[in-house]
Design a protein around this motif. Structure first.
Motif, mmCIF file in Angstrom:
data_model
loop_
_atom_site.group_PDB
_atom_site.id
_atom_site.type_symbol
_atom_site.label_atom_id
_atom_site.label_comp_id
_atom_site.label_asym_id
_atom_site.label_seq_id
_atom_site.Cartn_x
_atom_site.Cartn_y
_atom_site.Cartn_z
ATOM 1 N N GLY A 56 -23.208 54.653 61.995
ATOM 2 C CA GLY A 56 -23.680 53.820 60.894
ATOM 3 C C GLY A 56 -24.496 52.663 61.415
ATOM 4 O O GLY A 56 -24.648 52.473 62.626
ATOM 5 N N SER A 57 -25.029 51.859 60.513
ATOM 6 C CA SER A 57 -25.852 50.709 60.878
ATOM 7 C C SER A 57 -25.766 49.680 59.758
ATOM 8 O O SER A 57 -25.120 49.911 58.717
ATOM 9 N N VAL A 58 -26.433 48.561 59.945
ATOM 10 C CA VAL A 58 -26.476 47.539 58.908
ATOM 11 C C VAL A 58 -27.058 48.120 57.618
ATOM 12 O O VAL A 58 -26.610 47.796 56.507
ATOM 13 N N GLU A 59 -28.046 49.009 57.751
ATOM 14 C CA GLU A 59 -28.686 49.599 56.567
ATOM 15 C C GLU A 59 -27.685 50.388 55.718
ATOM 16 O O GLU A 59 -27.862 50.514 54.500
ATOM 17 N N THR A 60 -26.639 50.928 56.341
ATOM 18 C CA THR A 60 -25.609 51.666 55.596
ATOM 19 C C THR A 60 -24.995 50.782 54.513
ATOM 20 O O THR A 60 -24.563 51.276 53.467
ATOM 21 N N TYR A 61 -24.988 49.472 54.756
ATOM 22 C CA TYR A 61 -24.287 48.548 53.875
ATOM 23 C C TYR A 61 -25.224 47.777 52.945
ATOM 24 O O TYR A 61 -24.834 46.752 52.376
ATOM 25 N N GLU A 62 -26.418 48.294 52.758
ATOM 26 C CA GLU A 62 -27.341 47.680 51.806
ATOM 27 C C GLU A 62 -26.743 47.594 50.392
ATOM 28 O O GLU A 62 -27.008 46.625 49.669
ATOM 29 N N PRO A 63 -25.938 48.588 49.944
ATOM 30 C CA PRO A 63 -25.321 48.441 48.618
ATOM 31 C C PRO A 63 -24.458 47.192 48.494
ATOM 32 O O PRO A 63 -24.322 46.639 47.402
ATOM 33 N N ILE A 64 -23.890 46.741 49.606
ATOM 34 C CA ILE A 64 -23.075 45.526 49.567
ATOM 35 C C ILE A 64 -23.970 44.307 49.378
ATOM 36 O O ILE A 64 -23.633 43.374 48.645
ATOM 37 N N ALA A 65 -25.120 44.309 50.037
ATOM 38 C CA ALA A 65 -26.080 43.217 49.842
ATOM 39 C C ALA A 65 -26.524 43.153 48.386
ATOM 40 O O ALA A 65 -26.698 42.066 47.815
#
Length: 333
Positions: free
Chosen positions: A310-319
């Motif tokens: 995974g990466s930071v981009e995986t967590y874009e929904p959280i942003a």
């Protein structure tokens, strides 16, 4: 509620949030990794999602696996809160951590995402809002003026996502979770405490938790009525309702969120030790068998069965969730 309010006045989480939890972090004085007889010692910070789980014992197979694959000695520390988990990494008091998805956004530049934990093939999970069958609450709008028990203020499934669900239902969430909601009152703790307080207290009308905490107490057919995604994706679907007869507790499902990326395992970004790369590789290679306890173990099993890249981009929904709430994470110290 005016959309302009949220776009023009993005708020910043209270910088002192979780300070008590940081002070209570066990064993972190001078906890940076060091070499002892050529073996690196690494602090593994554990995120306390549920109060009633002995998380150090739960994670023991992971510790033993890493020590067998890499020349490292793992020293576990249980944090007092989600905020304290990130704070220990920010202060160079941990090298590896089990963190909340929200901490990926809050900790950009502080932690590196190694991988997303998966549970029985599912890399996504769900948030729920539940009530008790005799509460008289039949819909989310019935929660106006009532007390809702939520998770930690940094908990994605326990607090942040449920706030967007309540907001989408027309309730004014005000400046929660770092301030007050307008249309309801809120108290914060962890998933287990939120669920139990709702059951035990007449003044608590609903609880917002991850489905891993609520699903065993919700009849399976209620999930089938509200969320086909939950039926298709969730690792908790098969066990929905399993605890009702045994514990004599049944919950009423009010809402199920969209799928949420599961929580990651991370390493500290500025950890400068060659063993870091070996640990990250080992984490991604871990198998369900590696994470299993022996037959003599009678505690809670580790909730995940593997780790995928995974990466930071995986967590874009959280942003996106934080944007919807008008929240901006800065320095949490």
């Amino acid at each position: 509620m005016s959309d302009n309010r949220w776009s023009a006045n993005r708020r910043t989480f209270v910088k002192t949030a979780g300070v008590a939890g940081v002070v209570g972090l066990a064993g972190c004085a001078g906890g940076t990794a060091g070499d002892t007889e050529d073996t690196t010692t690494a602090q593994f910070i554990l995120n306390p999602a549920e109060a009633d789980v002995e998380i150090e014992q739960q994670y023991q197979p992971m510790f033993e696996y890493l020590e067998s694959e890499v020349d490292v000695e793992i020293e576990p520390d249980r944090a007092e809160s989600y905020t304290a988990t990130l704070q220990s990494m920010r202060n160079d008091q941990g090298e590896i951590a089990d963190i909340s998805p929200s901490a990926v956004i809050a900790g950009e530049g502080v932690v590196d995402v190694v991988g997303v934990r998966i549970a029985y093939g599912a890399a996504q999970y769900f948030s729920t809002i539940t009530t008790t069958p005799d509460s008289g609450i039949e819909s989310l709008t019935d929660l106006e003026g009532e007390l809702i028990y939520m998770g930690d203020i940094l908990s994605v499934s326990g607090t942040l996502v449920p706030l967007t669900v309540l907001q989408d239902a027309g309730l004014d969430v005000g400046t929660a979770p770092d301030g007050d909601a307008v249309d309801f009152d809120a108290e914060y703790s962890d998933h287990t405490t939120a669920r139990e307080q709702m059951v035990q207290r007449d003044d608590v009308m609903a609880a917002t938790t991850g489905a891993f905490s609520s699903a065993p107490y919700v009849p399976q057919e209620q999930f089938e009525e509200l969320s086909q995604d939950f039926v298709d994706i969730s690792a908790e679907y098969d066990g929905a309702g399993d605890a009702i007869e045994e514990e004599g507790v049944e919950l009423q499902l009010l809402a199920v969120s969209d799928p949420i990326p599961r929580a990651p395992l991370v390493t500290r970004s500025n950890w400068d030790d060659p063993v870091k790369a070996d640990i990250e590789e080992a984490i991604l290679d871990v198998s369900e068998e590696d994470l299993s306890h022996g037959e003599e173990y009678d505690g809670e099993p580790l909730w995940f069965t593997g780790v995928e890249e995974g990466s930071v981009e995986t967590y874009e929904p959280i942003a996106t969730v934080m944007d919807e709430l008008g929240l901006e994470f800065e320095d949490l110290s």
